[in-house]
Write an enzyme that holds these catalytic residues in place. Structure first.
Site, short mmCIF file in Angstrom:
data_model
loop_
_atom_site.label_atom_id
_atom_site.label_comp_id
_atom_site.label_asym_id
_atom_site.label_seq_id
_atom_site.Cartn_x
_atom_site.Cartn_y
_atom_site.Cartn_z
N GLU A 188 0.72 -1.23 0.14
CA GLU A 188 -0.17 0.08 -0.01
C GLU A 188 0.92 1.26 -0.04
O GLU A 188 2.10 1.12 0.17
CB GLU A 188 -0.82 0.05 1.32
CG GLU A 188 -1.96 -1.16 1.17
CD GLU A 188 -3.06 -1.24 2.32
OE1 GLU A 188 -3.51 0.01 2.61
OE2 GLU A 188 -3.06 -2.10 3.16
N HIS A 209 -8.68 9.60 2.74
CA HIS A 209 -8.42 8.46 2.01
C HIS A 209 -8.61 8.77 0.51
O HIS A 209 -9.46 9.43 0.09
CB HIS A 209 -9.17 7.23 2.17
CG HIS A 209 -8.55 6.03 1.43
ND1 HIS A 209 -8.41 5.85 0.01
CD2 HIS A 209 -8.14 4.81 1.99
CE1 HIS A 209 -7.93 4.56 0.10
NE2 HIS A 209 -7.64 4.11 1.11
N ARG A 255 -0.62 8.44 1.82
CA ARG A 255 -2.03 9.04 1.81
C ARG A 255 -2.30 10.50 1.58
O ARG A 255 -3.10 10.81 0.83
CB ARG A 255 -2.82 8.41 2.74
CG ARG A 255 -4.18 7.98 2.45
CD ARG A 255 -4.37 7.06 3.58
NE ARG A 255 -4.61 5.58 3.27
CZ ARG A 255 -4.94 4.82 4.12
NH1 ARG A 255 -5.39 4.98 5.29
NH2 ARG A 255 -4.69 3.46 3.82
N HIS A 290 -11.66 9.65 6.50
CA HIS A 290 -11.34 8.27 6.54
C HIS A 290 -10.75 7.78 7.99
O HIS A 290 -11.13 6.91 8.71
CB HIS A 290 -10.05 7.87 5.51
CG HIS A 290 -9.90 6.44 5.57
ND1 HIS A 290 -10.87 5.44 5.23
CD2 HIS A 290 -8.74 5.74 6.15
CE1 HIS A 290 -10.11 3.97 5.49
NE2 HIS A 290 -8.82 4.29 5.79
N ARG A 343 -0.96 8.83 9.14
CA ARG A 343 -0.91 7.36 9.46
C ARG A 343 -0.43 6.78 8.20
O ARG A 343 -1.18 6.88 6.94
CB ARG A 343 -2.18 6.66 9.76
CG ARG A 343 -2.31 5.28 10.12
CD ARG A 343 -3.59 4.77 10.55
NE ARG A 343 -4.85 4.77 9.79
CZ ARG A 343 -5.16 4.16 9.07
NH1 ARG A 343 -4.44 2.86 8.70
NH2 ARG A 343 -6.44 4.37 8.27
P1 FAD Z 1 -14.02 0.67 15.56
O1 FAD Z 1 -13.60 -0.72 14.87
O2 FAD Z 1 -14.45 1.77 14.87
O3 FAD Z 1 -15.09 0.17 16.71
C1 FAD Z 1 -15.46 1.34 17.44
C2 FAD Z 1 -16.60 0.58 18.22
O4 FAD Z 1 -17.14 1.39 19.59
C3 FAD Z 1 -17.96 0.16 17.44
O5 FAD Z 1 -18.43 -1.01 17.94
C4 FAD Z 1 -18.74 1.31 17.84
O6 FAD Z 1 -20.34 0.96 17.68
C5 FAD Z 1 -18.74 1.44 19.41
N1 FAD Z 1 -18.85 2.76 19.86
C6 FAD Z 1 -18.72 4.14 19.31
N2 FAD Z 1 -19.22 5.00 20.07
C7 FAD Z 1 -20.02 4.42 21.08
C8 FAD Z 1 -20.73 4.78 22.52
N3 FAD Z 1 -21.03 5.89 22.40
N4 FAD Z 1 -20.88 3.59 23.07
C9 FAD Z 1 -21.16 2.31 22.74
N5 FAD Z 1 -20.51 1.95 21.74
C10 FAD Z 1 -19.86 2.93 20.99
N6 FAD Z 1 -7.01 0.31 9.09
C11 FAD Z 1 -5.89 -0.68 8.86
O7 FAD Z 1 -5.05 -0.80 9.52
N7 FAD Z 1 -5.91 -1.37 7.62
C12 FAD Z 1 -7.15 -1.21 6.77
O8 FAD Z 1 -6.97 -2.03 5.70
C13 FAD Z 1 -8.14 -0.61 7.05
N8 FAD Z 1 -8.79 -0.41 6.02
C14 FAD Z 1 -10.07 0.48 6.47
C15 FAD Z 1 -11.15 0.74 5.41
C16 FAD Z 1 -12.21 1.45 5.82
C17 FAD Z 1 -13.37 1.53 4.73
C18 FAD Z 1 -12.35 2.08 6.91
C19 FAD Z 1 -13.53 2.93 7.56
C20 FAD Z 1 -11.53 1.95 7.99
C21 FAD Z 1 -10.14 1.46 7.52
N9 FAD Z 1 -8.99 1.19 8.46
C22 FAD Z 1 -7.95 0.33 8.17
C23 FAD Z 1 -9.07 1.78 9.67
C24 FAD Z 1 -9.19 0.67 10.83
O9 FAD Z 1 -10.41 0.00 10.41
C25 FAD Z 1 -10.02 1.35 12.14
O10 FAD Z 1 -9.07 2.51 12.40
C26 FAD Z 1 -9.78 0.48 13.16
O11 FAD Z 1 -10.67 -0.75 12.73
C27 FAD Z 1 -10.57 1.07 14.40
O12 FAD Z 1 -10.80 -0.01 15.21
P2 FAD Z 1 -11.42 0.68 16.86
O13 FAD Z 1 -11.89 -0.86 17.48
O14 FAD Z 1 -10.72 1.64 17.37
O15 FAD Z 1 -12.75 1.18 16.34
C1 SIN Z 2 -7.17 0.64 2.51
O1 SIN Z 2 -7.55 -0.50 2.31
O2 SIN Z 2 -7.07 1.27 1.55
C2 SIN Z 2 -7.34 1.08 3.77
C3 SIN Z 2 -6.06 0.75 4.42
C4 SIN Z 2 -6.12 1.83 5.71
O3 SIN Z 2 -6.96 2.64 5.93
O4 SIN Z 2 -5.05 1.65 6.47
#
Ligand code: FAD
Ligand code: SIN
Length: 515
Positions: free
Chosen positions: A115, A239, A286, A347, A382
């Site tokens: 990437e 993104h 990015r 993103h 990032r």
């Molecule tokens: P999240 O996975 O967002 O989980 C947050 C949780 O908190 C959810 O369950 C939500 O419902 C809950 N929540 C929020 N507020 C409240 C509240 N007030 N009360 C109760 N529950 C609440 N990163 C990578 O490293 N590689 C990738 O390939 C990648 N691809 C991505 C593609 C997309 C489309 C997106 C959107 C992001 C991508 N990212 C990627 C970023 C990465 O997915 C996220 O940064 C990471 O998954 C965040 O994980 P988290 O557990 O911190 O939060």
């Molecule tokens: C992607 O697959 O382009 C998202 C990867 C990331 O947010 O780290």
């Protein structure tokens, strides 16, 4: 309600910590509250994968560290970068032991994608739905562990600290949280020895985002109201390649790994413009790709640029990116013949609740993990696929800290939620209207390219929205949408305020007045 460990959020950060803690302490109970379906999260939509050094012939920790530091544009914490990257392989292995599957190549080794900003292939993935697979595996493990209760459709409204107890203390302590049962409207007072914010990102502040609707910055806003330190909020990552359609709502992501697979970015008239901006061309980090697209769109006045995959091995593409291939087809785009229209979308937030290497916030007994936290790994931008990695590593750090510091917090009589004098909000239109206004001002004035003038305009408009929303909040029984809007207003205030304070352009932050 009492629990040993309260985790707010059921994405990769919250679930990983829950599994580790529950396995190590079968007699302690863990409560996860999550505001939608238990799997709804940014994690579920992650595509590219997890960046981990595995092929020691071509890659090394040092190379991954260098790439992370370059992407972060001088603002990363080097000790943190070092820790996260060297821990990566162990944390990935653990995830695989819990049942997460990743693609393997013909030699039987994990297949490594590439990437933007990565000098080597090192992104472990499951097709183009890596996050879905990680979420599935973690939830399956959670369901096997009897001491974890997962409360879906439970919305954390606010943390409980001395403020709610009407106590004066120099040191702020967290005693748990008030949580809205979204189906009954009841408000629970959850008392916890330790509380962890794992509540994810802020994408919804911008109408146009790759994030699902849950990404409203709740944890960051709660921590901010509780007076925790919040840092680096000006570094919102856009993104470069969200699918451009006329539809409102979440934008489908075309993974950066597609450019890693060899796709080119072109303007409508076919100009492959990225080599003019960076020697790494489409695989620049990015921030650079999004800013370059923004410049091209301003020059051409077009609404999108295009990803050209027509020269690629389409069978290989279908194999690696089946979901992207299918979604494009559903949108009448045959990637073997047609270019994919793409445009940058909000993103990821690189900043958040400041934590130390143990994941501790500035509030005692409060931790933050995953996207809502600011560890120092990402600096000003990032590196792709470092987010899932960060969440896995920090969930482990918090776990280790808790193992060494197993203290039960002094019993406190916590006050119940007080909603005397409030009524069911009748003016739902005010919530919708203010949300639209907020998203418009963030898009127009707090986007990829900012200026002092725009940021000051945004401040003024936000003040008006803030007043209306606070008035509504004080007089209404809380609802999810109202709380989310209030949180988004708080987070917008942080982004705009911290943007105005930054006087040097770095990574994903660009203010024309700083040139
Ligand atoms: P999240 O996975 O967002 O989980 C947050 C949780 O908190 C959810 O369950 C939500 O419902 C809950 N929540 C929020 N507020 C409240 C509240 N007030 N009360 C109760 N529950 C609440 N990163 C990578 O490293 N590689 C990738 O390939 C990648 N691809 C991505 C593609 C997309 C489309 C997106 C959107 C992001 C991508 N990212 C990627 C970023 C990465 O997915 C996220 O940064 C990471 O998954 C965040 O994980 P988290 O557990 O911190 O939060
Ligand atoms: C992607 O697959 O382009 C998202 C990867 C990331 O947010 O780290």
């Amino acid at each position: 309600m009492k629990t040993h460990l309260l985790i707010i959020g059921s994405g990769v950060a919250g679930l990983t910590l829950a599994v580790k803690y529950a396995e190590a302490f079968p007699k302690k109970n863990i409560t996860i509250v999550t505001k939608g379906d238990e799997d709804e999260s940014n994690t579920k939509y992650a595509q590219g994968g997890v960046a981990v050094v595995l092929d020691y012939k071509t890659d090394s920790f040092q190379k991954h560290i260098e790439d992370t530091l370059i992407a972060g544009d001088g603002l990363c914490n080097k000790a943190v970068v070092n820790m996260v990257i060297t821990e990566g392989p162990k944390r990935l292995k653990e995830l695989m032991v819990w049942g997460a599957q990743f693609d393997v190549n013909q030699t039987g080794k994990l297949d490594l994608g590439k990437e933007g900003g990565h000098s080597q292939n090192r992104v472990v993935h499951y097709k183009d739905i890596t996050g879905y697979e990680i979420e599935r595996a973690l939830l399956a493990r959670v369901h096997q562990l009897k001491n974890i209760s997962i409360l879906a459709y439970h919305f954390a409204i606010d943390l409980i600290t001395e403020h709610q107890l009407k106590l004066v203390s120099k040191n702020i302590n967290c005693f748990g949280a008030y949580v809205l049962h979204q189906k009954t409207g009841e408000i629970l007072t959850i008392q916890a020895d330790n509380t962890v914010l794992a509540s994810g990102g802020i994408g919804r502040l911008y109408g146009h985002t790759t994030n699902p609707t849950i990404a409203t910055g709740d944890g960051i806003a709660m921590a901010y109201r509780a007076k925790a330190r919040i840092k680096d909020m000006e570094f919102v990552q856009f993104h470069p390649t969200a699918l451009c359609t006329n539809r409102e709502g979440s934008a489908f992501l075309i993974s950066e790994a597609v450019r890693g697979f060899g796709a080119y970015l072109r303007t409508k008239d076919g100009n492959r413009f990225m080599p003019n901006y960076d020697v790494r061309a489409e695989l620049a980090s990015r921030d650079i790709v999004s800013q370059s697209i923004d410049t091209e769109l301003k020059k051409t006045r077009d609404s999108c640029v295009y990803l050209d995959c027509t020269h690629l091995n389409i069978e290989g593409f279908k194999h690696h990116f089946p979901n992207i291939y299918k979604t494009c087809l559903d949108n009448n785009i045959d990637i073997g013949k047609d270019w994919i229209p793409v445009v940058p979308a909000s993103h990821y937030v690189c900043g958040g609740i400041e934590v130390d290497v143990d994941g501790k916030t500035s509030i005692t007994n409060l931790f933050a993990c995953g996207e809502c936290s600011r560890t120092g790994l990402h600096g000003a931008n990032r590196l792709a696929s470092n987010s899932l990695l960060e969440a896995l590593v920090y969930a482990h750090s918090i776990f280790e800290y808790l193992c060494k510091n197993l203290v039960s917090v002094k019993e406190q009589m916590l006050p119940f939620w007080d909603d005397k004098g409030t009524s069911i909000p009748k003016e739902h239109i005010l919530i919708i209207h203010n949300l639209k206004k907020l998203q418009t001002l963030m898009r127009d004035y707090v986007g990829i390219v900012r200026s002092d003038n725009q940021l000051l305009k945004a401040t003024k408009q936000l003040d008006i929205i803030h007043k209306e929303v606070e008035e509504l909040y004080k007089t209404s029984k809380v609802t999810t949408t109202l709380c989310e809007l209030r949180n988004m207003v708080n987070v917008a205030h942080l982004i705009i305020g911290q943007s105005l304070k930054r006087k040097q352009n770095k990574g994903g932050f660009f203010n024309v007045n700083n040139i």
